[in-house]
Design a protein around this motif. Structure first.
Motif, short mmCIF file in Angstrom:
data_model
loop_
_atom_site.label_atom_id
_atom_site.label_comp_id
_atom_site.label_asym_id
_atom_site.label_seq_id
_atom_site.Cartn_x
_atom_site.Cartn_y
_atom_site.Cartn_z
N LYS A 237 1.09 -1.30 -0.03
CA LYS A 237 -0.23 0.09 -0.12
C LYS A 237 0.88 1.33 -0.17
O LYS A 237 0.75 2.12 -0.76
CB LYS A 237 -0.73 0.16 1.46
CG LYS A 237 -1.76 -1.17 1.42
CD LYS A 237 -2.76 -1.19 2.60
CE LYS A 237 -1.92 -1.33 3.80
NZ LYS A 237 -1.19 -2.54 4.00
N SER A 238 1.86 1.27 0.73
CA SER A 238 2.76 2.60 0.90
C SER A 238 3.48 2.70 -0.40
O SER A 238 3.79 3.55 -0.69
CB SER A 238 3.73 2.52 2.11
OG SER A 238 2.80 2.23 3.20
N THR A 239 3.99 1.61 -0.68
CA THR A 239 4.67 1.57 -2.10
C THR A 239 3.67 2.26 -3.28
O THR A 239 4.22 3.01 -3.83
CB THR A 239 5.28 0.14 -2.48
OG1 THR A 239 5.89 -0.42 -1.34
CG2 THR A 239 6.21 0.15 -3.90
N ALA A 257 4.33 -1.93 8.82
CA ALA A 257 5.24 -0.73 8.54
C ALA A 257 4.37 0.53 8.95
O ALA A 257 5.12 1.40 9.38
CB ALA A 257 5.99 -0.86 7.29
N THR A 258 3.41 0.53 8.44
CA THR A 258 2.54 1.72 8.67
C THR A 258 1.38 1.76 9.83
O THR A 258 0.72 0.77 9.81
CB THR A 258 1.73 2.12 7.10
OG1 THR A 258 2.64 1.93 5.91
CG2 THR A 258 1.07 3.45 7.17
N ASP A 347 5.41 -8.41 -10.60
CA ASP A 347 6.69 -8.69 -11.17
C ASP A 347 7.21 -10.18 -10.52
O ASP A 347 8.11 -10.74 -11.11
CB ASP A 347 7.62 -7.55 -10.86
CG ASP A 347 7.50 -7.20 -9.42
OD1 ASP A 347 8.51 -7.37 -8.70
OD2 ASP A 347 6.33 -6.71 -8.81
N ARG A 372 6.18 -1.33 -7.38
CA ARG A 372 7.79 -0.91 -7.29
C ARG A 372 8.22 -0.62 -8.73
O ARG A 372 9.05 0.16 -8.56
CB ARG A 372 8.34 -2.47 -6.96
CG ARG A 372 9.87 -2.38 -6.56
CD ARG A 372 10.46 -3.55 -6.15
NE ARG A 372 10.35 -3.75 -4.79
CZ ARG A 372 10.98 -4.83 -4.17
NH1 ARG A 372 11.52 -5.90 -4.80
NH2 ARG A 372 10.81 -4.66 -2.71
#
Ligand SMILES: Nc1nc2c(ncn2[C@@H]2O[C@H](COP(=O)(O)OP(=O)(O)OP(=O)(O)O)[C@@H](O)[C@H]2O)c(=O)[nH]1
Ligand SMILES: [Mg+2]
Length: 451
Positions: A237-239, A257-258, A347, A372
């Motif tokens: 999500k943050s990426t 992480a968030t 990817d 990414r």
């Protein structure tokens, strides 16, 4: 009755790298040696407990624990007093003593009585999944609101279990499940003090939230639609927010992480502005108290015009993760919102993998991307433009002449099709985008058929 036990040491090796990383990350507390306990309910599918336990191992590593081993018991139903059978508990306890385990973590939420009984049985700290998630959140919280929310959830979880910590406090400083908030000193005070603290936090949160709602109404004045990025923890999500808006939100290969929401403006190729919010990730068995505590943070999700549900398609349990996210959305009252499915990390999919095809079949409007590498982002932007295209609705309004500001505003943001004057009223037939409706609500006479 007990039927099967396994000590999953293979999983431990797999977690070595995790543990090392966690060791570095742990804030001046010793890395704890943890033993995980799960149960396999007859009513559940056999893989469910396995995956849940693997995730628990990841959570334990994230919190700074080193997983020494794990045990599973097959059960019809959990034991009311000790969750697992007492015989099995004694067996695990022996193993833990031999391996110097200092913390036992159960994969399911334990009742206060179960926690107390198990601590006696194991004679060491016993935590459950809830306490572990709360601990990770406590380490992650950065904003005042986030910190208050997590402390509130921790205290509420702790209150009925308070007695079991007495013995530990003298011997232990910090450690998993005992961090955050005011730290150990908080645990030394009696129940009444904890309750007082809960009340104080609740009051403080009220103040912080008032400030937030002031900021929010400032935002609403811009009338930009709001899209909220939701998804399982670690889905990307943050990426994605960073990729779309050039924000610099921390994106890490770590659970949760968030924690605190970040909102950025995104200008779509159609020149339309949209506000994008990235927020806390979801997980299976997300503690109810935590969902409650984070409801305010998750208001962005509830209020969003559109949800962007990010899925890590390279994850073997992507399907279950989608279901878990939908479950939490339901719990916070964001069920049934317009949702765009975003299949991320393409990817990482091996060539010829057909799992993506299956997802796209089920969600024909879904978009596959790599947050990414940027692959698929133009398609995502095009889909966003389509979904957020202002649909102007046609309505009849009657505005008193003296409200010249309203009349001017109507001409500015709406499309006036017809106008005539009747006594001291000006009557209009106009098309107005939905997010302006509230401004003109008082003057609407009736909705007209959309032409
Ligand atoms: N290969 C690959 N990795 C990705 C992609 N998107 C994100 N990642 C990686 O996945 C990990 C998690 O990404 P985040 O953006 O932090 O995930 P998140 O959903 O915000 O996670 P939480 O905030 O922890 O809930 C990071 O290591 C990212 O670099 C992608 O498209 N491809
Ligand atoms: Mg994140």
């Amino acid at each position: 009755m007990p039927a099967e036990t396994c000590y999953g040491l293979a999983a431990v090796e797999k977690d070595q790298t995790h543990s090392l990383k966690a060791l570095i990350d742990t804030r001046n507390t010793k890395t704890e040696r943890v033993f995980l306990v799960g149960i396999e309910l007859k009513s559940h599918k056999s893989w469910e407990h396995r995956e849940s336990l693997e995730e628990l191992a990841e959570l334990a590593a994230t919190a700074g624990g080193e997983v020494i081993g794990e045990g599973v018991q097959k059960l019809e139903t959990p034991n009311a007093a000790t969750f697992i059978g007492t015989g099995k508990a004694a067996e695990f306890s022996k193993y833990c003593k031999e391996h110097n385990v200092d913390t036992i973590i159960f994969d399911d939420e334990l009742s206060p009585a179960q926690s107390r009984n198990l601590e006696k049985l194991f004679n060491c700290k016993v935590l459950d999944r809830t306490a572990l998630i709360l601990d990770i959140f406590a380490q992650r919280a950065r904003t005042r609101e986030g910190k208050l929310q997590i402390e509130l959830a921790q205290l509420q979880h702790l209150l009925p279990r308070l007695t079991r910590f007495w013995g530990h406090l003298s011997r232990q400083s910090g450690g998993i499940g005992m961090r955050g908030g005011e730290g150990e000193s908080q645990l030394e005070v009696d129940r009444r003090k904890v309750q007082e603290r809960i009340e104080k936090i609740t009051r403080d949160l009220g103040t912080v939230r008032n400030q937030r709602s002031i900021q929010r109404s400032a935002r609403q004045r811009n009338n930009w639609p709001l899209a909220s990025i939701v998804g399982y923890t670690n889905a990307g999500k943050s990426t994605l927010l960073n990729q779309l808006t050039g924000a610099a939100v921390l994106a890490e290969n770590k659970l949760f992480a968030t924690l605190d929401p970040t909102t950025r403006r995104l200008r779509l190729p159609t020149n339309q502005n949209v506000l994008l919010t990235d927020t806390v990730g979801f997980i299976r068995k997300l503690p109810h108290g935590l969902v409650e505590a984070f409801k305010a943070t998750l208001e962005e999700v509830v209020e969003a015009d559109l949800l962007l549900h990010v899925v890590d398609v390279s994850h073997p349990q992507a399907e279950e993760q989608i279901q878990a996210v939908e479950g939490v959305l339901k719990e916070i009252g964001a069920e049934g919102k317009p949702t765009l499915m975003i299949f991320n990390k393409v990817d990482l999919l091996p060539g010829g993998s057909d799992s993506l095809g299956r997802f796209l079949e089920r969600h024909p409007n879904g978009v596959s991307i790599s947050a990414r590498s940027g692959e698929g982002i133009p398609t995502l932007l095009a889909e966003l433009s389509t979904q957020l295209r202002p649909i102007r609705e046609f309505m009849e309004l009657a505005v008193p002449h003296e409200k010249s500001d309203v009349i001017a505003r109507l001409h500015e943001v709406g499309q006036v099709i017809e106008r005539h004057y009747e006594g001291d009223m000006a009557r209009f037939k106009a098309r107005i985008a939905p997010h302006f409706h509230r401004e003109f609500e008082r003057f609407v006479v009736r909705e007209l058929q959309t032409a």
